[in-house]
Structures are given as C-alpha cells and as structure tokens.
Motif scaffolding. Structure first.
Motif: not given
Length: 469
Positions: A275-283, A363-364, A370-371
């Motif tokens: 999904v183009c709006i998929s949540p990916t980077r969780f801060y 821990q990336l 992927v970041m």
C-alpha cells in the motif's frame, strides 16, 4: 480488452499469464494490445469525448450512480474474483469494493457541481469563467488495489465529461473489467471508456505520443512516474501523479498506545504492506518505546498468513515472486547492518504462493536500504526518539511525502505535528486518510495533483474566460 464498444479477445495477439499469487498457478491469459489496437482506442476516445462532453452532467451522474449500484449488488462475487487474482483477504476486498462504488457515485454527483463564476463588470458587460472537460485522458493503474484504482481512474474523467483510455494492471485484469462492465451495463456510450493491456512502456509511449490525449493520470513508482512526465512534457499534457511513499509514524509518549497499536498493526500488514500509504518507519518516544516494540511484535507474530479466500486469513500473499525477492533482499541488508529482527524476516513456503512473514525490525542505521527505499511489503521499522525536533527531522528526511501519521493526546502537539510533517496526507490518531470526498495526494517525490474529492475532478477540467461587452 474493451475498445470502441467491443470486447477484444486474445486472438492473434501476444498474451501474458495471470497468476494466482496464493498458489503460483496460472489462472488465465490477458491479451496485449498491438499498435493498431492502441490507434483504434485513440480514435474511439476522440469520438467518445465529443459525445460525452455534450452529455448533460445529470445524465453522466446517473450512469456513474447506476454503476455503483451494479457493483454493490454483486459484491460477494466481485470481491472473490479480486481476491483470487490479487491475493488480499476477502474482507479487505469487500471494503475496497465498497470504496470503489462510493468513488464512482461521488464523482458523478460532484460532476454536477463543477461551477464557474461571473465576474462583476459595468452594466451591459460581463465576464464568465466556465469549466470544461480537458479532453481524452490516458490513465495507468497498478495492481495493489485492483478494484479501487480503476474506479478512481475512470470515475474522475467520466464525471468531468472526458473520455478515458485505461491501462489496468496485467496482474489483475478481471477486477478492472468488472468495473468496466458496471459502467457498460449502466449505459456508458461506446468510446467514452476504452480498456487496454500491454507492455507498459510501449502502451505509454504510444498513447502519450498522440495529440488526442490531453491528460495523464498515473499511480505507481517514482521512477516510472518521472519517465511518464518526460513523455507527457513533449505533448504538453497535464499530469496527475500518485507516486511512491515511505510513511513515518510518530508515537509520542502521551499517546493512547492501545489505539496506536490496534490501528498501526492492522494498517501495516493490510494487503501485505503493498500500500503506497502503508505505515513503515515507526518513531516511538523513549518512555514508551520498549512497550510499543514488545506489543507490536506480539501482535505481528499473531497475524495469520494464508490464502485470502480463507476466513482465518489476515494477511495474504505478495503480488509475485519478484516482490518476495525484493523484500528478502531488504531484510538481509538490514541484518548485515546490525538491524535486530524481532519477528519474521523470511518467506513462507505455502501452497506454492508468494508469502512472506510479517516482520518487525529495530536498531536500524540510516544507511540501511529499507530506511531509504520504499519496501512495499510487510516490514515494520521501529526506532526510538527523544525530542519533537529530532523526530520531525527524521520523519522529513526522505524525499517522499505521501502519507504520515502521528499519535498523541496533546492538542498542541497535534497542531504542531500537523504543520511540521512534509506529506500530502497526515493522519493524527487515525489511519483514515483515503476517502472519496478528501484529496489523495503527495508532495516532493511522491507526486503532484490529487485524486478523489473536488481536486480529483478539477484535474480533469480546464477553465475558459468568456468576456462579453
């Protein structure tokens, strides 16, 4: 295919196999358009535009409303077909079908409200600004929402009075043809809508080289979008681009964590992350980081992966084997660079399909691929932060700007984060950023223009000033 009011079979044409991603089995063949097919579609669209622009907006609205009703009356059958060829769970497909029907109906109604204005002048004179359909539209839709994307691409130009040539995804052709069938059965005249499949670059070059096409609408990757914009520039065609994303999620320490977890786990693994709006980077702010990471991991581990037609399935397959390979490469790179895999990280051998485990990584380093690259898969990247300024800097670091999310119970923080995030759509304590009556849009490398809402219709209209003395 569907050209000039006629269904076109594969006879005498090259074909491409359609594969069920849950089993890897070939379930059909889709014909690929020849140059003659594309020329016929262009000529048909030109005739269809002349007819449709002269059709009253009220009648255009009736056709779109009847098409929406046609789809909803067959929701179970259509949802099953879409799941069969695209893979997502049946429950998700039913929701998508509902949204597709609402989109068609909304564009029909909004087309009746494409108002102009009268500019005051001295007595005996006046200046009017009127809105007119821009002309034949070329539209390209991806496979991740095989019902919703075609509905958007068709609904806007048809509601505005344009004709349209749609190239749906070859991976999920039947879903798009059902949207087309709904419009045909609802009285859409021949020529207003043409549906073609083919080698993407060949189709786009051929259509955009024609002066008949006056607008391009594309949903897909940033790289392909840039290529298409260059082609459109040669012909001076206006463009609407919905391109890649890499959505950040900001979870502040005053957030309702249960709400954030409930919404984010479901949203992350919806459609297997495709999904183009998929949540990916969780801060996640430091005080609640450990709890959020632990709970997110437990919930991700509990997601049932399988064939979308099975009632117990909560995440279906990836679209094809190439997606599995791409996700695996991102995970391996993350692992090499010190990322910690809390759950998942591997393909799933199941019935010959293209399955991948729901994955959580922490821990990336910023250098991990992927970041920086849109994963378009079931990967959740969870990182801690300390201060507001720090997390805003990280959220806005990438050139993407499609969707962003934040969770906080502070009204002040909500206002500040809404202003600071660089994205076309921001969800605060919600994931509901896509609806027929709200613009779906990106900034920076995530595109320009908008689909849905008034803005989506306006993209298919041009303005004319008429002054009379």
């Amino acid at each position: 295919m569907y050209i000039d009011g006629q269904w076109i079979a594969a006879d005498g044409r090259d074909t491409q196999p359609v594969i069920n991603p849950a089993t890897g089995a070939i379930i059909g063949q889709v014909p690929l358009a020849t140059a003659d097919d594309l020329d016929r579609a262009l000529e048909s669209a030109q005739r269809g535009f002349a007819l449709w622009r002269a059709t009253p907006a009220l009648e255009r609205a009736r056709v779109l409303r009847r098409a929406a009703d046609w789809l909803l009356a067959r929701r179970d059958e259509i949802a099953a077909i879409a799941t069969f060829e695209q893979g997502k769970p049946l429950g998700e497909t039913r929701i998508e079908l509902q949204a597709a029907a609402e989109c068609l109906e909304w564009y029909g109604e909004e087309g009746r409200r494409a108002y102009g204005r009268v500019i005051p002048r001295q007595p005996g004179s006046r200046t009017m600004v009127v809105k007119e359909p821009v002309g034949p539209v070329a539209a390209f839709a991806p496979w991740n929402f095989p019902l919703g994307n075609p509905a958007r691409k068709l609904g806007a130009p048809i509601g505005a009075g344009c004709s349209v040539i749609l190239k749906p995804p070859e991976e999920a052709p039947a879903s798009a043809m059902l949207i087309a069938q709904a419009l045909i059965e609802s009285g859409l005249p021949a020529g207003v809508m043409n549906i073609v499949y083919g080698v993407p670059d060949q189709v786009s070059r051929h259509l955009l080289a024609s002066p008949i096409i006056r607008k391009l609408s594309f949903t897909g990757s940033t790289a392909v979008g840039r290529h298409l914009m260059k082609l459109a520039a040669d012909g001076g065609q206006r463009t609407t681009m919905e391109l890649g994303g890499h959505a950040p999620v900001l979870v502040f320490d005053d957030a309702d964590l249960d709400q954030a977890l409930n919404l984010m786990v479901g949203s992350k693994y919806r459609n297997a992350g495709q999904v183009c709006i998929s949540p990916t980077r969780f801060y996640v702010q430091e005080n609640v980081y450990s709890r959020f990471l632990e709970e997110f991991t437990l919930r991700a581990r509990a997601v049932t992966v399988g064939n979308g037609l099975q009632a117990s399935t909560r995440m279906g397959p990836l679209a094809h084997e190439r997606r599995v390979e791409a996700i695996q490469a991102l995970v391996e790179d993350a692992r090499r660079q010190g990322g910690q895999i809390h759950t998942g990280g591997h393909p799933i051998a199941l019935d010959g399909g293209y399955f991948f485990e729901p994955t959580v990584i922490s821990q990336l380093p910023l250098s991990a691929r992927v970041m920086n690259e849109e994963p378009f898969g079931p990967l959740a990247l969870i990182q801690p932060f300390r201060t507001f300024d720090e997390v805003i800097e990280q959220a806005n670091r990438l050139p993407f700007g499609l969707a962003a999310y934040a969770f906080t119970q502070s009204a002040k923080t909500a206002l500040l984060v809404g202003d600071a995030l660089e994205a076309g759509m921001v969800g605060i304590n919600t994931t509901a950023v896509g609806s027929a009556d709200a613009p779906f849009c990106g900034i920076k490398d995530s595109g320009h223009g908008a689909e849905n809402a008034i803005e989506g219709l306006e993209a298919c209209l041009t303005i004319k000033q008429i002054s009379q003395g």
